[in-house]
Design a protein around this motif. Structure first.
Motif, PDB file in Angstrom:
ATOM      1  N   MET A   1       0.835  -1.190   0.000  1.00 36.02           N
ATOM      2  CA  MET A   1       0.000   0.000   0.000  1.00 36.02           C
ATOM      3  C   MET A   1       0.869   1.238   0.000  1.00 36.02           C
ATOM      4  SD  MET A   1      -3.405  -0.380   2.234  1.00 36.02           S
ATOM      5  CE  MET A   1      -3.854  -2.057   2.540  1.00 36.02           C
ATOM      6  N   LEU A   2       0.381   2.234  -0.650  1.00 33.12           N
ATOM      7  CA  LEU A   2       1.076   3.513  -0.731  1.00 33.12           C
ATOM      8  C   LEU A   2       0.533   4.447   0.354  1.00 33.12           C
ATOM      9  CD1 LEU A   2       2.843   5.611  -2.291  1.00 33.12           C
ATOM     10  CD2 LEU A   2       0.802   6.087  -3.662  1.00 33.12           C
ATOM     11  N   ILE A   3       1.432   5.035   1.134  1.00 35.35           N
ATOM     12  CA  ILE A   3       1.061   6.061   2.109  1.00 35.35           C
ATOM     13  C   ILE A   3       1.646   7.367   1.603  1.00 35.35           C
ATOM     14  CG2 ILE A   3       1.325   6.896   4.468  1.00 35.35           C
ATOM     15  CD1 ILE A   3       1.522   3.963   5.338  1.00 35.35           C
ATOM     16  N   ARG A   4       0.784   8.371   1.469  1.00 40.15           N
ATOM     17  CA  ARG A   4       1.225   9.656   0.924  1.00 40.15           C
ATOM     18  C   ARG A   4       0.413  10.775   1.554  1.00 40.15           C
ATOM     19  NH1 ARG A   4      -2.812  11.322  -2.198  1.00 40.15           N
ATOM     20  NH2 ARG A   4      -4.096   9.833  -3.329  1.00 40.15           N
ATOM     21  N   ARG A   5       0.877  12.005   1.348  1.00 38.07           N
ATOM     22  CA  ARG A   5       0.153  13.177   1.831  1.00 38.07           C
ATOM     23  C   ARG A   5      -1.151  13.348   1.045  1.00 38.07           C
ATOM     24  NH1 ARG A   5       2.719  17.541   4.635  1.00 38.07           N
ATOM     25  NH2 ARG A   5       4.413  16.652   5.831  1.00 38.07           N
ATOM     26  N   ASP A  10      -8.360  14.232  -3.142  1.00 36.27           N
ATOM     27  CA  ASP A  10      -8.684  13.163  -2.191  1.00 36.27           C
ATOM     28  C   ASP A  10      -9.796  13.554  -1.225  1.00 36.27           C
ATOM     29  OD1 ASP A  10      -6.517  11.578  -3.156  1.00 36.27           O
ATOM     30  OD2 ASP A  10      -5.137  12.586  -1.770  1.00 36.27           O
ATOM     31  N   ASN A  11     -10.075  14.837  -1.110  1.00 37.35           N
ATOM     32  CA  ASN A  11     -10.978  15.328  -0.061  1.00 37.35           C
ATOM     33  C   ASN A  11     -12.298  14.570   0.007  1.00 37.35           C
ATOM     34  OD1 ASN A  11      -9.213  17.255   0.928  1.00 37.35           O
ATOM     35  ND2 ASN A  11     -10.052  18.902  -0.316  1.00 37.35           N
ATOM     36  N   LYS A  12     -12.973  14.405  -1.098  1.00 35.24           N
ATOM     37  CA  LYS A  12     -14.295  13.770  -1.119  1.00 35.24           C
ATOM     38  C   LYS A  12     -14.205  12.315  -0.651  1.00 35.24           C
ATOM     39  CE  LYS A  12     -18.212  13.043  -4.210  1.00 35.24           C
ATOM     40  NZ  LYS A  12     -18.720  13.176  -5.571  1.00 35.24           N
ATOM     41  N   ASN A  13     -13.190  11.585  -1.126  1.00 30.48           N
ATOM     42  CA  ASN A  13     -13.044  10.178  -0.744  1.00 30.48           C
ATOM     43  C   ASN A  13     -12.678  10.025   0.729  1.00 30.48           C
ATOM     44  OD1 ASN A  13     -13.688   9.086  -3.267  1.00 30.48           O
ATOM     45  ND2 ASN A  13     -11.594   9.350  -3.990  1.00 30.48           N
ATOM     46  N   VAL A  14     -11.823  10.897   1.238  1.00 28.36           N
ATOM     47  CA  VAL A  14     -11.450  10.824   2.655  1.00 28.36           C
ATOM     48  C   VAL A  14     -12.666  11.128   3.523  1.00 28.36           C
ATOM     49  CG1 VAL A  14     -10.011  11.835   4.470  1.00 28.36           C
ATOM     50  CG2 VAL A  14      -9.015  11.309   2.247  1.00 28.36           C
ATOM     51  N   GLU A  15     -13.438  12.128   3.151  1.00 26.57           N
ATOM     52  CA  GLU A  15     -14.653  12.433   3.911  1.00 26.57           C
ATOM     53  C   GLU A  15     -15.587  11.229   3.930  1.00 26.57           C
ATOM     54  OE1 GLU A  15     -18.371  15.592   4.183  1.00 26.57           O
ATOM     55  OE2 GLU A  15     -17.036  15.703   2.448  1.00 26.57           O
ATOM     56  N   LYS A  16     -15.731  10.552   2.812  1.00 29.88           N
ATOM     57  CA  LYS A  16     -16.604   9.368   2.747  1.00 29.88           C
ATOM     58  C   LYS A  16     -16.077   8.251   3.651  1.00 29.88           C
ATOM     59  CE  LYS A  16     -18.829   6.079  -0.408  1.00 29.88           C
ATOM     60  NZ  LYS A  16     -19.445   5.445   0.714  1.00 29.88           N
ATOM     61  N   ILE A  17     -14.768   8.019   3.644  1.00 28.05           N
ATOM     62  CA  ILE A  17     -14.183   6.985   4.519  1.00 28.05           C
ATOM     63  C   ILE A  17     -14.485   7.314   5.977  1.00 28.05           C
ATOM     64  CG2 ILE A  17     -11.995   6.064   5.417  1.00 28.05           C
ATOM     65  CD1 ILE A  17     -10.925   6.356   2.482  1.00 28.05           C
ATOM     66  N   ASP A  59      -4.093  -0.056  -4.785  1.00 22.12           N
ATOM     67  CA  ASP A  59      -4.556  -0.216  -6.172  1.00 22.12           C
ATOM     68  C   ASP A  59      -5.381   0.980  -6.640  1.00 22.12           C
ATOM     69  OD1 ASP A  59      -3.326  -2.763  -6.193  1.00 22.12           O
ATOM     70  OD2 ASP A  59      -5.133  -3.693  -5.380  1.00 22.12           O
ATOM     71  N   GLY A  60      -4.925   2.172  -6.274  1.00 18.99           N
ATOM     72  CA  GLY A  60      -5.587   3.392  -6.717  1.00 18.99           C
ATOM     73  C   GLY A  60      -6.804   3.800  -5.910  1.00 18.99           C
ATOM     74  N   LYS A  61      -7.167   3.027  -4.884  1.00 18.14           N
ATOM     75  CA  LYS A  61      -8.338   3.332  -4.056  1.00 18.14           C
ATOM     76  C   LYS A  61      -7.882   3.733  -2.659  1.00 18.14           C
ATOM     77  CE  LYS A  61     -12.340   1.264  -1.862  1.00 18.14           C
ATOM     78  NZ  LYS A  61     -13.015   0.038  -1.473  1.00 18.14           N
ATOM     79  N   LEU A  62      -8.421   4.835  -2.154  1.00 19.41           N
ATOM     80  CA  LEU A  62      -8.116   5.253  -0.790  1.00 19.41           C
ATOM     81  C   LEU A  62      -8.831   4.331   0.191  1.00 19.41           C
ATOM     82  CD1 LEU A  62      -8.227   9.155  -0.862  1.00 19.41           C
ATOM     83  CD2 LEU A  62      -6.307   7.624  -1.272  1.00 19.41           C
ATOM     84  N   VAL A  63      -8.088   3.889   1.224  1.00 14.87           N
ATOM     85  CA  VAL A  63      -8.659   2.975   2.213  1.00 14.87           C
ATOM     86  C   VAL A  63      -8.560   3.506   3.635  1.00 14.87           C
ATOM     87  CG1 VAL A  63      -8.330   0.920   0.778  1.00 14.87           C
ATOM     88  CG2 VAL A  63      -6.517   1.631   2.366  1.00 14.87           C
ATOM     89  N   GLY A  64      -7.886   4.649   3.832  1.00 12.44           N
ATOM     90  CA  GLY A  64      -7.781   5.194   5.171  1.00 12.44           C
ATOM     91  C   GLY A  64      -6.915   6.432   5.217  1.00 12.44           C
ATOM     92  N   GLY A  65      -6.821   7.000   6.418  1.00 17.56           N
ATOM     93  CA  GLY A  65      -6.001   8.186   6.585  1.00 17.56           C
ATOM     94  C   GLY A  65      -5.865   8.577   8.036  1.00 17.56           C
ATOM     95  N   CYS A  66      -4.940   9.501   8.290  1.00 16.24           N
ATOM     96  CA  CYS A  66      -4.804  10.086   9.628  1.00 16.24           C
ATOM     97  C   CYS A  66      -4.019  11.382   9.536  1.00 16.24           C
ATOM     98  CB  CYS A  66      -4.170   9.124  10.619  1.00 16.24           C
ATOM     99  SG  CYS A  66      -2.384   9.077  10.660  1.00 16.24           S
ATOM    100  N   GLY A  67      -4.215  12.226  10.543  1.00 19.37           N
ATOM    101  CA  GLY A  67      -3.562  13.524  10.553  1.00 19.37           C
ATOM    102  C   GLY A  67      -2.931  13.859  11.883  1.00 19.37           C
ATOM    103  N   ILE A  68      -2.071  14.865  11.832  1.00 17.60           N
ATOM    104  CA  ILE A  68      -1.461  15.451  13.024  1.00 17.60           C
ATOM    105  C   ILE A  68      -1.728  16.947  12.978  1.00 17.60           C
ATOM    106  CG2 ILE A  68       0.746  16.112  14.116  1.00 17.60           C
ATOM    107  CD1 ILE A  68       0.161  13.219  14.665  1.00 17.60           C
ATOM    108  N   GLY A  69      -2.223  17.472  14.090  1.00 20.66           N
ATOM    109  CA  GLY A  69      -2.446  18.910  14.202  1.00 20.66           C
ATOM    110  C   GLY A  69      -2.274  19.343  15.640  1.00 20.66           C
ATOM    111  N   PHE A  85      -9.901   3.799   8.983  1.00 20.17           N
ATOM    112  CA  PHE A  85      -9.582   2.871   7.904  1.00 20.17           C
ATOM    113  C   PHE A  85     -10.805   2.021   7.576  1.00 20.17           C
ATOM    114  CE2 PHE A  85      -5.447   3.986   9.429  1.00 20.17           C
ATOM    115  CZ  PHE A  85      -4.669   3.978   8.279  1.00 20.17           C
ATOM    116  N   LEU A  86     -11.013   1.807   6.286  1.00 18.65           N
ATOM    117  CA  LEU A  86     -12.083   0.920   5.854  1.00 18.65           C
ATOM    118  C   LEU A  86     -11.796  -0.492   6.349  1.00 18.65           C
ATOM    119  CD1 LEU A  86     -12.597   2.104   2.161  1.00 18.65           C
ATOM    120  CD2 LEU A  86     -13.984   2.676   4.172  1.00 18.65           C
ATOM    121  N   GLU A  87     -12.847  -1.249   6.573  1.00 19.27           N
ATOM    122  CA  GLU A  87     -12.711  -2.606   7.106  1.00 19.27           C
ATOM    123  C   GLU A  87     -11.757  -3.459   6.271  1.00 19.27           C
ATOM    124  OE1 GLU A  87     -15.490  -6.177   8.858  1.00 19.27           O
ATOM    125  OE2 GLU A  87     -16.409  -4.682   7.552  1.00 19.27           O
ATOM    126  N   GLU A  88     -11.789  -3.288   4.965  1.00 16.89           N
ATOM    127  CA  GLU A  88     -10.946  -4.099   4.080  1.00 16.89           C
ATOM    128  C   GLU A  88      -9.449  -3.900   4.310  1.00 16.89           C
ATOM    129  OE1 GLU A  88     -10.814  -1.695  -0.044  1.00 16.89           O
ATOM    130  OE2 GLU A  88     -12.789  -1.824   0.887  1.00 16.89           O
TER     131      GLU A  88
END
Length: 157
Positions: A1-5, A10-17, A59-69, A85-88
């Motif tokens: 899996m690719l981890i990137r900024r 990505d905004n819409k997909n991250v909000e959905k996750i 595989d080109g699909k966002l499956v999760g995320g996290c932030g620091i603030g 993170f999505l269950e998958e």
């Protein structure tokens, strides 16, 4: 899996996750990240030098995320934010890779890392403890996430 900024696209997909995972755990209500107005534009929120948000892509699909603030009003303290993170993708090790990246980043700017979560997210609670977070009795400051019922802190230095 690719981890990137995170990127603007990505905004819409991250909000959905985030919304999907919160719904899964009964967190689709006020007092939680569900009600955060910035969910629709996280790429803009995490542009300051001492903030960051990462996404995990498989595989080109966002499956999760996290932030620091920063935790406003608590000098030297950041918050691990919006880690979902999505269950998958759970159990694949990607969350562990991501939290290590986030904490490494945080240690450049902060002394401690704080987080708020829900007690019914049992796997997440075990995960945070496994990664060195210690449960505390109450939030370090009042926040808009008043519905959270578990709080953790970790020394970064």
């Amino acid at each position: 899996m690719l981890i990137r900024r995170i990127k603007k696209e990505d905004n819409k997909n991250v909000e959905k996750i985030i919304r999907d995972v919160l719904t899964e755990f009964g967190g689709n209500r006020e007092g939680l990240a569900w009600a955060d107005p910035e969910l629709s534009y996280l790429s803009e929120v995490y542009k300051k030098e001492n903030t960051a948000y990462w996404v995990a892509e498989k595989d080109g699909k966002l499956v999760g995320g996290c932030g620091i603030g920063p935790v406003e009003g608590a000098e030297g303290v950041c918050e691990l934010q919006k880690m979902y993170f999505l269950e998958e993708s759970r159990g694949t090790g990607v969350a562990g890779q991501m939290i290590e990246k986030a904490l490494d980043f945080a240690s450049n700017y902060y002394d401690k890392c704080y987080l708020e979560t829900l007690s019914n997210m049992k796997a997440a609670n075990r995960f945070y403890q496994k990664h060195g977070f210690h449960k505390i009795d109450k939030p370090i400051l009042d926040s808009e996430h008043y519905a959270c019922d578990v709080w953790y802190i970790k020394d970064l230095k």
